[in-house]
Write an enzyme that holds these catalytic residues in place. Structure first.
Site, PDB file in Angstrom:
ATOM      1  N   GLN A 137      10.774   9.285 -10.625  1.00 18.75           N
ATOM      2  CA  GLN A 137       9.483   9.179 -11.309  1.00 18.75           C
ATOM      3  C   GLN A 137       8.815  10.548 -11.395  1.00 18.75           C
ATOM      4  N   THR A 138       8.590  11.160 -10.221  1.00 18.89           N
ATOM      5  CA  THR A 138       7.810  12.403 -10.170  1.00 18.89           C
ATOM      6  C   THR A 138       8.493  13.547 -10.929  1.00 18.89           C
ATOM      7  N   GLY A 177      14.310  11.410  -3.855  1.00 15.48           N
ATOM      8  CA  GLY A 177      15.248  11.437  -2.743  1.00 15.48           C
ATOM      9  C   GLY A 177      16.569  10.805  -3.161  1.00 15.48           C
ATOM     10  N   GLN A 330      -8.029  13.211  28.877  1.00 12.11           N
ATOM     11  CA  GLN A 330      -6.674  12.828  28.441  1.00 12.11           C
ATOM     12  C   GLN A 330      -6.692  11.355  27.994  1.00 12.11           C
ATOM     13  N   ARG A 333      -8.307  10.763  24.649  1.00 14.34           N
ATOM     14  CA  ARG A 333      -7.501  11.214  23.499  1.00 14.34           C
ATOM     15  C   ARG A 333      -6.286  10.311  23.303  1.00 14.34           C
ATOM     16  N   GLY A 401       2.349  22.718  26.887  1.00 13.30           N
ATOM     17  CA  GLY A 401       3.375  23.650  26.392  1.00 13.30           C
ATOM     18  C   GLY A 401       4.687  22.949  26.099  1.00 13.30           C
ATOM     19  N   GLU A 424       4.839   8.489  -2.076  1.00  9.56           N
ATOM     20  CA  GLU A 424       4.405   7.114  -2.367  1.00  9.56           C
ATOM     21  C   GLU A 424       2.901   7.066  -2.613  1.00  9.56           C
ATOM     22  N   ASP A 426      -0.354  10.240  -2.984  1.00 11.65           N
ATOM     23  CA  ASP A 426      -1.176  11.114  -2.144  1.00 11.65           C
ATOM     24  C   ASP A 426      -2.301  10.268  -1.526  1.00 11.65           C
TER      25      ASP A 426
HETATM   26  C1  LIG Z   1      21.929   7.808   7.686  1.00 11.46           C
HETATM   27  C2  LIG Z   1      21.409   6.453   7.906  1.00 11.46           C
HETATM   28  C3  LIG Z   1      21.974   5.412   7.107  1.00 11.46           C
HETATM   29  C4  LIG Z   1      21.520   4.057   7.388  1.00 11.46           C
HETATM   30  C5  LIG Z   1      22.076   3.151   6.357  1.00 11.46           C
HETATM   31  C6  LIG Z   1      21.524   1.831   6.424  1.00 11.46           C
HETATM   32  C7  LIG Z   1      21.769   1.001   5.203  1.00 11.46           C
HETATM   33  C8  LIG Z   1      20.527   0.204   4.984  1.00 11.46           C
HETATM   34  C9  LIG Z   1      20.645  -1.085   4.325  1.00 11.46           C
HETATM   35  C10 LIG Z   1      19.532  -1.848   4.123  1.00 11.46           C
HETATM   36  C11 LIG Z   1      18.190  -1.372   4.595  1.00 11.46           C
HETATM   37  C12 LIG Z   1      16.983  -1.715   3.761  1.00 11.46           C
HETATM   38  C13 LIG Z   1      16.183  -0.414   3.627  1.00 11.46           C
HETATM   39  C14 LIG Z   1      14.788  -0.543   3.160  1.00 11.46           C
HETATM   40  C15 LIG Z   1      14.242   0.855   3.197  1.00 11.46           C
HETATM   41  C16 LIG Z   1      12.809   0.947   2.924  1.00 11.46           C
HETATM   42  C17 LIG Z   1      12.353   2.354   3.203  1.00 11.46           C
HETATM   43  C18 LIG Z   1      11.771   2.985   2.046  1.00 11.46           C
HETATM   44  C19 LIG Z   1      11.522   4.444   2.316  1.00 11.46           C
HETATM   45  C20 LIG Z   1      11.129   5.053   1.053  1.00 11.46           C
HETATM   46  C21 LIG Z   1      10.830   6.487   1.165  1.00 11.46           C
HETATM   47  C22 LIG Z   1       9.897   6.793   0.045  1.00 11.46           C
HETATM   48  C23 LIG Z   1      10.055   8.143  -0.483  1.00 11.46           C
HETATM   49  C24 LIG Z   1       8.975   8.459  -1.473  1.00 11.46           C
HETATM   50  C25 LIG Z   1       9.176   7.921  -2.849  1.00 11.46           C
HETATM   51  C26 LIG Z   1       8.075   8.310  -3.829  1.00 11.46           C
HETATM   52  O1  LIG Z   1       7.202   9.070  -3.545  1.00 11.46           O
HETATM   53  S1  LIG Z   1       8.157   7.577  -5.348  1.00 11.46           S
HETATM   54  C27 LIG Z   1       6.813   8.203  -6.284  1.00 11.46           C
HETATM   55  C28 LIG Z   1       5.505   7.638  -5.837  1.00 11.46           C
HETATM   56  N1  LIG Z   1       4.460   8.045  -6.738  1.00 11.46           N
HETATM   57  C29 LIG Z   1       3.235   7.637  -6.601  1.00 11.46           C
HETATM   58  O2  LIG Z   1       2.916   6.908  -5.676  1.00 11.46           O
HETATM   59  C30 LIG Z   1       2.280   8.025  -7.664  1.00 11.46           C
HETATM   60  C31 LIG Z   1       0.875   7.694  -7.340  1.00 11.46           C
HETATM   61  N2  LIG Z   1       0.147   7.383  -8.573  1.00 11.46           N
HETATM   62  C32 LIG Z   1      -0.107   6.093  -8.931  1.00 11.46           C
HETATM   63  O3  LIG Z   1       0.236   5.146  -8.231  1.00 11.46           O
HETATM   64  C33 LIG Z   1      -0.851   5.876 -10.230  1.00 11.46           C
HETATM   65  O4  LIG Z   1      -0.538   6.713 -11.193  1.00 11.46           O
HETATM   66  C34 LIG Z   1      -2.352   5.765 -10.027  1.00 11.46           C
HETATM   67  C35 LIG Z   1      -2.920   6.800  -9.092  1.00 11.46           C
HETATM   68  C36 LIG Z   1      -2.562   4.383  -9.445  1.00 11.46           C
HETATM   69  C37 LIG Z   1      -3.126   5.891 -11.356  1.00 11.46           C
HETATM   70  O5  LIG Z   1      -2.465   5.193 -12.364  1.00 11.46           O
HETATM   71  P1  LIG Z   1      -3.093   4.881 -13.796  1.00 11.46           P
HETATM   72  O6  LIG Z   1      -3.702   6.100 -14.329  1.00 11.46           O
HETATM   73  O7  LIG Z   1      -2.113   4.185 -14.641  1.00 11.46           O
HETATM   74  O8  LIG Z   1      -4.058   3.809 -13.340  1.00 11.46           O
HETATM   75  P2  LIG Z   1      -5.614   3.642 -13.307  1.00 11.46           P
HETATM   76  O9  LIG Z   1      -6.177   3.844 -14.671  1.00 11.46           O
HETATM   77  O10 LIG Z   1      -6.176   4.387 -12.177  1.00 11.46           O
HETATM   78  O11 LIG Z   1      -5.577   2.121 -13.006  1.00 11.46           O
HETATM   79  C38 LIG Z   1      -5.254   1.169 -13.976  1.00 11.46           C
HETATM   80  C39 LIG Z   1      -5.312  -0.197 -13.338  1.00 11.46           C
HETATM   81  O12 LIG Z   1      -4.073  -0.397 -12.648  1.00 11.46           O
HETATM   82  C40 LIG Z   1      -4.338  -0.751 -11.299  1.00 11.46           C
HETATM   83  N3  LIG Z   1      -3.198  -0.270 -10.519  1.00 11.46           N
HETATM   84  C41 LIG Z   1      -2.841   0.994 -10.281  1.00 11.46           C
HETATM   85  N4  LIG Z   1      -1.731   1.031  -9.542  1.00 11.46           N
HETATM   86  C42 LIG Z   1      -1.368  -0.241  -9.325  1.00 11.46           C
HETATM   87  C43 LIG Z   1      -0.293  -0.855  -8.613  1.00 11.46           C
HETATM   88  N5  LIG Z   1       0.620  -0.133  -7.960  1.00 11.46           N
HETATM   89  N6  LIG Z   1      -0.221  -2.190  -8.607  1.00 11.46           N
HETATM   90  C44 LIG Z   1      -1.148  -2.950  -9.240  1.00 11.46           C
HETATM   91  N7  LIG Z   1      -2.195  -2.420  -9.918  1.00 11.46           N
HETATM   92  C45 LIG Z   1      -2.298  -1.087  -9.958  1.00 11.46           C
HETATM   93  C46 LIG Z   1      -5.631  -0.084 -10.994  1.00 11.46           C
HETATM   94  O13 LIG Z   1      -6.237  -0.674  -9.887  1.00 11.46           O
HETATM   95  C47 LIG Z   1      -6.386  -0.305 -12.294  1.00 11.46           C
HETATM   96  O14 LIG Z   1      -6.849  -1.627 -12.273  1.00 11.46           O
HETATM   97  P3  LIG Z   1      -8.186  -2.000 -13.058  1.00 11.46           P
HETATM   98  O15 LIG Z   1      -8.373  -3.452 -12.730  1.00 11.46           O
HETATM   99  O16 LIG Z   1      -9.262  -1.133 -12.460  1.00 11.46           O
HETATM  100  O17 LIG Z   1      -7.941  -1.712 -14.486  1.00 11.46           O
HETATM  101  C1  LIG Z   2       9.354  14.200   0.969  1.00  8.64           C
HETATM  102  C2  LIG Z   2       9.011  13.685  -0.390  1.00  8.64           C
HETATM  103  C3  LIG Z   2       9.807  12.707  -0.957  1.00  8.64           C
HETATM  104  C4  LIG Z   2       9.527  12.240  -2.247  1.00  8.64           C
HETATM  105  N1  LIG Z   2      10.364  11.317  -2.830  1.00  8.64           N
HETATM  106  C5  LIG Z   2      10.146  10.936  -4.109  1.00  8.64           C
HETATM  107  C6  LIG Z   2      11.030  10.039  -4.768  1.00  8.64           C
HETATM  108  O1  LIG Z   2      11.992   9.542  -4.186  1.00  8.64           O
HETATM  109  N2  LIG Z   2      10.794   9.732  -6.062  1.00  8.64           N
HETATM  110  C7  LIG Z   2       9.736  10.230  -6.744  1.00  8.64           C
HETATM  111  O2  LIG Z   2       9.571   9.908  -7.908  1.00  8.64           O
HETATM  112  N3  LIG Z   2       8.859  11.066  -6.131  1.00  8.64           N
HETATM  113  C8  LIG Z   2       9.038  11.430  -4.854  1.00  8.64           C
HETATM  114  N4  LIG Z   2       8.158  12.285  -4.235  1.00  8.64           N
HETATM  115  C9  LIG Z   2       7.002  12.783  -4.972  1.00  8.64           C
HETATM  116  C10 LIG Z   2       5.702  12.189  -4.465  1.00  8.64           C
HETATM  117  O3  LIG Z   2       5.591  10.853  -4.786  1.00  8.64           O
HETATM  118  C11 LIG Z   2       4.540  12.991  -5.019  1.00  8.64           C
HETATM  119  O4  LIG Z   2       4.625  14.293  -4.498  1.00  8.64           O
HETATM  120  C12 LIG Z   2       3.227  12.335  -4.665  1.00  8.64           C
HETATM  121  O5  LIG Z   2       3.041  11.164  -5.398  1.00  8.64           O
HETATM  122  C13 LIG Z   2       2.029  13.275  -4.840  1.00  8.64           C
HETATM  123  O6  LIG Z   2       1.963  13.724  -6.141  1.00  8.64           O
HETATM  124  P1  LIG Z   2       1.811  15.291  -6.496  1.00  8.64           P
HETATM  125  O7  LIG Z   2       2.892  16.007  -5.807  1.00  8.64           O
HETATM  126  O8  LIG Z   2       1.722  15.337  -7.954  1.00  8.64           O
HETATM  127  O9  LIG Z   2       0.446  15.733  -5.852  1.00  8.64           O
HETATM  128  P2  LIG Z   2      -0.846  16.219  -6.639  1.00  8.64           P
HETATM  129  O10 LIG Z   2      -1.413  15.045  -7.363  1.00  8.64           O
HETATM  130  O11 LIG Z   2      -0.555  17.421  -7.423  1.00  8.64           O
HETATM  131  O12 LIG Z   2      -1.778  16.548  -5.420  1.00  8.64           O
HETATM  132  C14 LIG Z   2      -2.272  17.851  -5.105  1.00  8.64           C
HETATM  133  C15 LIG Z   2      -3.705  17.729  -4.569  1.00  8.64           C
HETATM  134  O13 LIG Z   2      -4.548  17.261  -5.611  1.00  8.64           O
HETATM  135  C16 LIG Z   2      -5.339  16.171  -5.172  1.00  8.64           C
HETATM  136  N5  LIG Z   2      -5.554  15.254  -6.297  1.00  8.64           N
HETATM  137  C17 LIG Z   2      -4.683  14.894  -7.269  1.00  8.64           C
HETATM  138  N6  LIG Z   2      -5.246  14.040  -8.109  1.00  8.64           N
HETATM  139  C18 LIG Z   2      -6.506  13.825  -7.707  1.00  8.64           C
HETATM  140  C19 LIG Z   2      -7.589  13.022  -8.172  1.00  8.64           C
HETATM  141  N7  LIG Z   2      -7.482  12.232  -9.226  1.00  8.64           N
HETATM  142  N8  LIG Z   2      -8.743  13.059  -7.481  1.00  8.64           N
HETATM  143  C20 LIG Z   2      -8.872  13.828  -6.384  1.00  8.64           C
HETATM  144  N9  LIG Z   2      -7.875  14.610  -5.899  1.00  8.64           N
HETATM  145  C21 LIG Z   2      -6.710  14.606  -6.545  1.00  8.64           C
HETATM  146  C22 LIG Z   2      -4.499  15.513  -4.080  1.00  8.64           C
HETATM  147  O14 LIG Z   2      -5.329  14.821  -3.158  1.00  8.64           O
HETATM  148  C23 LIG Z   2      -3.847  16.722  -3.429  1.00  8.64           C
HETATM  149  O15 LIG Z   2      -4.737  17.256  -2.474  1.00  8.64           O
HETATM  150  C24 LIG Z   2       8.414  12.749  -2.948  1.00  8.64           C
HETATM  151  C25 LIG Z   2       7.594  13.713  -2.343  1.00  8.64           C
HETATM  152  C26 LIG Z   2       7.884  14.169  -1.088  1.00  8.64           C
HETATM  153  C27 LIG Z   2       7.002  15.225  -0.462  1.00  8.64           C
END
Ligand SMILES: CCCCCCCC/C=C\CCCCCCCCCCCCCCCC(=O)SCCNC(=O)CCNC(=O)[C@H](O)C(C)(C)COP(=O)(O)OP(=O)(O)OC[C@H]1O[C@@H](n2cnc3c(N)ncnc32)[C@H](O)[C@@H]1OP(=O)(O)O
Ligand SMILES: Cc1cc2nc3c(=O)[nH]c(=O)nc-3n(C[C@H](O)[C@H](O)[C@H](O)COP(=O)(O)OP(=O)(O)OC[C@H]3O[C@@H](n4cnc5c(N)ncnc54)[C@H](O)[C@@H]3O)c2cc1C
Length: 664
Positions: A137-138, A177, A330, A333, A401, A424, A426
């Site tokens: 996605q990102t 990732g 301690q 905290r 330490g 997932e 910020d």
């Molecule tokens: C070596 C070892 C091996 C072991 C092997 C084992 C095998 C294992 C087998 C089985 C195991 C099972 C494993 C399970 C594992 C689980 C672990 C998982 C770990 C994962 C690690 C994760 C890594 C990280 C991944 C990422 O980072 S992915 C990228 C993530 N990106 C973001 O999060 C972006 C953040 N931004 C946003 O979410 C949106 O853009 C925003 C900030 C919400 C703004 O969006 P937008 O501009 O479109 O919206 P708004 O205008 O603000 O809102 C519009 C309306 O939508 C509503 N809204 C927004 N978001 C949501 C939502 N998510 N859901 C529902 N509604 C949403 C919002 O409220 C607004 O509503 P309204 O009513 O006001 O209109």
């Molecule tokens: C270890 C790691 C693993 C990841 N894995 C994945 C993956 O598997 N798949 C994937 O798609 N992505 C992945 N990402 C990306 C990750 O989801 C993004 O980095 C995250 O969503 C934050 O977005 P950004 O980097 O654009 O931060 P930015 O949005 O650029 O944030 C920078 C600063 O701006 C501030 N900011 C931004 N917007 C606003 C706002 N509207 N109002 C106020 N402050 C704001 C934030 O608070 C922050 O301080 C990963 C990132 C990391 C570090």
């Protein structure tokens, strides 16, 4: 010979049934037994050894991760582990890997956003790991602002295909990732374009590498983005970059549950809300909350055990010095962090229930609880990860330490944990989502629409706006209804005050931007209330075992009152309590710390962590810290030779320079 246990005396002091507390922590007897079995299985397997991890080069660390993943997969198949057990295995192996994204995001994205035909085609291959996927996605230029993504998926009606393209440098996918070196496939988020019109961001299943030779397919540029914070830690993950040069995929690889593109290129928006495209993030945020309690418990276990071993000052008549855990500073905290670990555990359990509930409703096309599920997962993900990241660093300081030594386990735990505050979503961006939800709820008060679920307390705004806290003595703060009302009153008063301030702006968006720091505080107050109320609800359950419920009540009070003490300004400024009542809360908190003290070691034993999982000399079960530190020091590669490499080239010339300078 009986094994040495430096904590034996501490363990004898416990006033509750440890075995029953272990079951409460695990969630059920069944969970406890499964988790215990898997933890031992991992700890006894040499392939899962991790004590040398921070010494490995990036390439060796990555290869070690591939080896562990392959071995884990073999164990899962050979032992016929369930998905639940496999997930436990993942936790105990404790090494971030591409498998997290494959199982945690790629598969859930297809399940949540794909049609039944797409499920039939892709899920069987993914479940058998015949294909490995990631979540792309990102981009380099946008992460938080998903609507700002630039990658395009343009429909070509002539060939019935999408053309995926990265039009700019900033549109390069960056961070996913598992993308850098492993994934054969990805769910790619791109702007859907049909007939020259932009329909916003949607998910597409894209093959990236050949299934025979693992080489990138034509038009695809893919690689790793480079080293990340700390040694070991998250560097086992191949976070990647990806560019498309007009890559073609069939139309049926767009995930089409939310919207569809017909053979003619017509865009059709179904009844399903477009926010479902964000559904995978809701799922993962929920898992991150559960994982927060594990990471926090781990750091707290290390700091608590070490604090009971470590002694400084206060020796009288040649007797032993004071255990640092007996210093009130301690305790003040450490014990709130111990209480927070339990609090996060219980709120994590509840959030899992909420998520399961919303998923069942979504399957039946009931979308009514989606906004609340989004607000709860976003808010609690933000709050629990921020607290846990800070807490790990606090635990390092609590260990003095020795906490800074890599073999304390805390530096790597910190390095691997802190990105949860960013990925997932910020944490600030997510709190602002919660604030939007709260402001919307406040604006609907009086409209006849009754707030439900976690905002039900706002329905009692009239009472909560004018109620007076009745605490007169410190012990009055032990009444659950008193605590709950103080937290509810503070949250609703902060929300309504912010909503009033917003009302003064002619443009609400300008107001929201201007007041965003206050809105973040409002969201935090609401999230803290959720955690406190879920802890109190947990205490309503029948909890067997001598003294177990009593200990949990003490921890719940510590959790609530330390928050009250920390945010006293909010509580007093909103008129929910008086400064004197704040002082009484603090007095009660000190009394509670004294009650936690004899149980502290047993309360961390209840996490049932193996020494392998803890990966910490300071936190080892037997507390034999000094001997282990001393032995470990000699294992450092620098001690392989008495005189270091480089002595002749670099040290000796310096050491001998006085002869030359003396001649000058
Ligand atoms: C070596 C070892 C091996 C072991 C092997 C084992 C095998 C294992 C087998 C089985 C195991 C099972 C494993 C399970 C594992 C689980 C672990 C998982 C770990 C994962 C690690 C994760 C890594 C990280 C991944 C990422 O980072 S992915 C990228 C993530 N990106 C973001 O999060 C972006 C953040 N931004 C946003 O979410 C949106 O853009 C925003 C900030 C919400 C703004 O969006 P937008 O501009 O479109 O919206 P708004 O205008 O603000 O809102 C519009 C309306 O939508 C509503 N809204 C927004 N978001 C949501 C939502 N998510 N859901 C529902 N509604 C949403 C919002 O409220 C607004 O509503 P309204 O009513 O006001 O209109
Ligand atoms: C270890 C790691 C693993 C990841 N894995 C994945 C993956 O598997 N798949 C994937 O798609 N992505 C992945 N990402 C990306 C990750 O989801 C993004 O980095 C995250 O969503 C934050 O977005 P950004 O980097 O654009 O931060 P930015 O949005 O650029 O944030 C920078 C600063 O701006 C501030 N900011 C931004 N917007 C606003 C706002 N509207 N109002 C106020 N402050 C704001 C934030 O608070 C922050 O301080 C990963 C990132 C990391 C570090």
């Amino acid at each position: 010979m009986e094994a040495l246990d430096y904590h034996a005396e501490e363990r004898r002091k416990a006033e509750f049934n440890l075995d029953e507390m272990k079951i409460v922590w695990a969630g059920s007897r069944r969970n406890y037994e499964l988790s215990d079995r898997v933890a031992r299985l991992v700890a006894s397997d040499p392939v899962f050894r991790k004590d040398n991890r921070t010494m490995l080069t990036r390439k060796d660390l990555f290869k070690d991760t591939l080896r562990k993943a392959a071995h884990a997969w073999k164990r899962i198949i050979d032992l016929r582990l369930s998905e639940e057990e496999a997930n436990m295995l993942r936790s105990y192996v404790d090494q971030p890997a591409f498998t997290d994204l494959h199982w945690g995001m790629f598969i859930p994205a297809i399940k949540g956003q794909g049609t039944s035909e797409q499920h039939e085609k892709w899920l069987p291959m993914a479940y058998k790991m015949q294909i490995i996927g990631c979540y792309a996605q990102t981009e380099l230029g946008h992460g938080s602002n998903v609507q700002g993504l630039e990658t395009t998926a343009t429909f070509d009606p002539q060939t019935d295909e999408f053309d995926l393209h990265s039009p700019t440098l900033t549109s390069s996918k960056w961070w996913p990732g598992g993308l850098g070196k492993v994934s054969t496939h990805a769910v790619v988020y791109a702007r859907l374009i049909t007939g020259g019109q932009d329909h916003g961001v949607h998910g597409f299943i894209v093959q990236l590498r050949g299934l025979d030779d693992h080489l990138p397919l034509p038009g695809i540029t893919v690689g790793d983005i480079g080293m990340k914070f700390g040694s070991g830690a998250y560097n086992s993950m191949d976070n990647g970059l990806l560019r498309f040069d007009h890559v073609r995929i069939p139309r049926n690889q767009m995930l089409m549950r939310v919207s569809q593109v017909t053979r003619e290129g017509k865009f059709v928006q179904s009844d399903v809300p477009r926010q479902l495209v964000y559904g995978t993030m809701v799922y993962v945020r929920q898992t991150i909350v559960s994982d927060a309690s594990c990471a926090l418990a781990r750091a707290v276990c290390i700091a608590t055990r070490y604090s009971a071993v470590r002694r400084q000052f206060g020796s009288q008549n040649g007797g032993p010095e004071i255990q640092v855990i007996d210093y009130k500073t301690q305790q003040s905290r450490l014990f709130p962090l111990l209480a927070s670990a339990y609090a996060f555990r219980f709120v994590g359990e509840w959030l899992k229930w909420l998520y399961t509930d919303v998923t069942q409703r979504l399957q039946a096309n009931d979308f009514s609880t989606l906004p609340e599920a989004h607000a709860c997962t976003a808010g609690l993900k933000s709050m629990t990860t921020s607290v846990t990241a800070d807490a790990i660093e606090e635990c390092r300081k609590l260990c003095g330490g020795h906490g800074y030594l890599s073999n304390s386990g805390l530096p790597e735990l910190f390095a691997v944990y802190i990105p949860t505050c960013t990925y997932e979503g910020d944490n600030v961006v997510l709190l602002l989502q919660v604030a939007r939800f709260l402001m919307k709820t406040v604006s609907q008060l009086g409209s006849g629409k009754k707030p439900v679920g976690t905002t039900a307390y706002m329905g009692r705004a009239e009472h909560l706006m004018q109620c007076r806290c009745e605490v007169e003595m410190a012990q009055d703060w032990l009444k659950p209804s008193t605590i709950l009302e103080a937290f509810e009153a503070r949250a609703v008063r902060m929300s309504i005050a912010c909503a009033k301030s917003l009302g003064k702006f002619s443009n609400p968006e300008d107001g929201f931007a201007e007041l965003s720091p206050d809105l973040v505080e409002v969201a935090i107050a609401h999230c803290q209330l959720i955690v406190v109320s879920k802890f109190l609800e947990k205490l309503q359950q029948d909890i067997p075992g001598k003294g177990v419920k009593r200990q949990l009540e003490i921890l719940c009070n510590v959790y609530a009152l330390h928050l009250l003490h920390k945010h006293l300004g909010d509580f007093v400024a909103t008129g929910c309590i008086t400064p004197n009542q704040g002082a009484l809360a603090n007095e009660q908190l000190r009394l509670l710390y004294a009650q936690v003290r004899p149980n502290a070691i047993a309360l961390v034993d209840a996490f049932n962590y193996t020494d392998h999982y803890l990966g910490s000399i300071l936190g080892c079960y037997d507390g034999n810290v000094y001997q282990k530190l001393y032995q470990e020091a000699w294992k450092d590669p620098l001690n392989d030779t008495v005189v270091p490499d480089g002595y002749l080239e670099y040290l000796r010339p310096i050491l001998k320079q006085h002869i030359r300078t003396a001649r000058l």
